[in-house]
Scaffold this motif. Structure first.
Motif, short mmCIF file in Angstrom:
data_model
loop_
_atom_site.label_atom_id
_atom_site.label_comp_id
_atom_site.label_asym_id
_atom_site.label_seq_id
_atom_site.Cartn_x
_atom_site.Cartn_y
_atom_site.Cartn_z
N ALA A 19 17.27 -17.50 9.24
CA ALA A 19 18.26 -17.03 10.21
C ALA A 19 18.88 -15.71 9.76
O ALA A 19 19.06 -14.79 10.57
CB ALA A 19 19.33 -18.08 10.41
N GLU A 20 19.17 -15.61 8.49
CA GLU A 20 19.73 -14.37 7.95
C GLU A 20 18.74 -13.22 8.10
O GLU A 20 19.12 -12.11 8.49
CB GLU A 20 20.07 -14.57 6.46
CG GLU A 20 20.48 -13.32 5.73
CD GLU A 20 20.57 -13.57 4.23
OE1 GLU A 20 20.18 -12.66 3.48
OE2 GLU A 20 21.01 -14.66 3.83
N GLU A 23 18.46 -12.10 11.72
CA GLU A 23 19.67 -11.45 12.23
C GLU A 23 19.86 -10.04 11.66
O GLU A 23 20.20 -9.11 12.39
CB GLU A 23 20.89 -12.29 11.90
CG GLU A 23 22.18 -11.72 12.47
CD GLU A 23 23.38 -12.62 12.20
OE1 GLU A 23 24.48 -12.22 12.60
OE2 GLU A 23 23.20 -13.69 11.60
N PHE A 33 17.32 -13.37 21.69
CA PHE A 33 18.44 -14.08 21.08
C PHE A 33 17.91 -15.41 20.57
O PHE A 33 17.83 -16.38 21.30
CB PHE A 33 19.56 -14.26 22.10
CG PHE A 33 20.80 -14.86 21.53
CD1 PHE A 33 21.59 -14.15 20.66
CD2 PHE A 33 21.16 -16.16 21.85
CE1 PHE A 33 22.73 -14.72 20.13
CE2 PHE A 33 22.29 -16.73 21.32
CZ PHE A 33 23.08 -16.00 20.45
N THR A 35 17.65 -18.68 17.87
CA THR A 35 18.44 -19.58 17.03
C THR A 35 17.48 -20.50 16.29
O THR A 35 16.64 -21.13 16.90
CB THR A 35 19.39 -20.43 17.89
OG1 THR A 35 20.23 -19.56 18.64
CG2 THR A 35 20.25 -21.33 17.02
#
Length: 152
Positions: A19-20, A23, A33, A35
């Motif tokens: 996730a890091e 992003e 977008f 997740t």
């Protein structure tokens, strides 16, 4: 063979590292977008399945899947540096079916509410087929004595 507690910790760490990376380091315009919803690691810590969802239409989902496949090696390298274990698990990106399942459940709940409202409307307009109270009751005794009984 790793224990399940360690596999769970490694999966949580992989989830945060992926996730890091998505992003802050991926600068591709095609990436939607996204997740990261879950990561599942095999017992020997050799393979990791990364489940993700994408907010948007089908085109955004397809483009995000392409970006994830293109960036898989770089993401795995970042995960390997962040984990600090001897072998870095291979990553497999799988679109999560969670939104579709939630939409299906919301649709089922909406239909159930509509049927309940229809039943309530029908019940409000319904009348009894016979008497209001169809059960027989014992005859109530009169409080005044009969005149015919007094004459005898």
């Amino acid at each position: 063979m790793a224990d399940t507690a360690r596999a769970r910790k490694v999966a949580d760490r992989i989830k945060s590292l992926v996730a890091e990376y998505l992003e802050f380091r991926v600068k591709d315009e095609r990436l939607g977008f996204v997740t990261v919803t879950d990561v599942r690691v095999t017992g020997d810590l050799q393979q990791a399945s990364v489940f993700y969802t994408v907010f948007g239409d089908d085109v955004a989902r397809e483009q995000t899947a392409e970006v994830l496949q293109d960036q898989r090696g770089r993401i795995r390298s970042h995960v390997g540096k962040g984990l600090g274990i001897r072998l870095t698990p291979s990553l497999e990106f799988i679109p999560d079916a969670l939104p579709e399942g939630a939409a299906h459940l919301e649709d089922a709940v909406r239909k159930a509410r509509e049927r309940d409202a229809e039943l309530a409307r029908n019940a409000a307009a319904a009348t009894y087929a016979g008497d209001v109270d169809p059960y027989r009751k014992p005859a109530e005794p009169d409080s005044t004595p009969d005149a015919s009984q007094d004459a005898e």
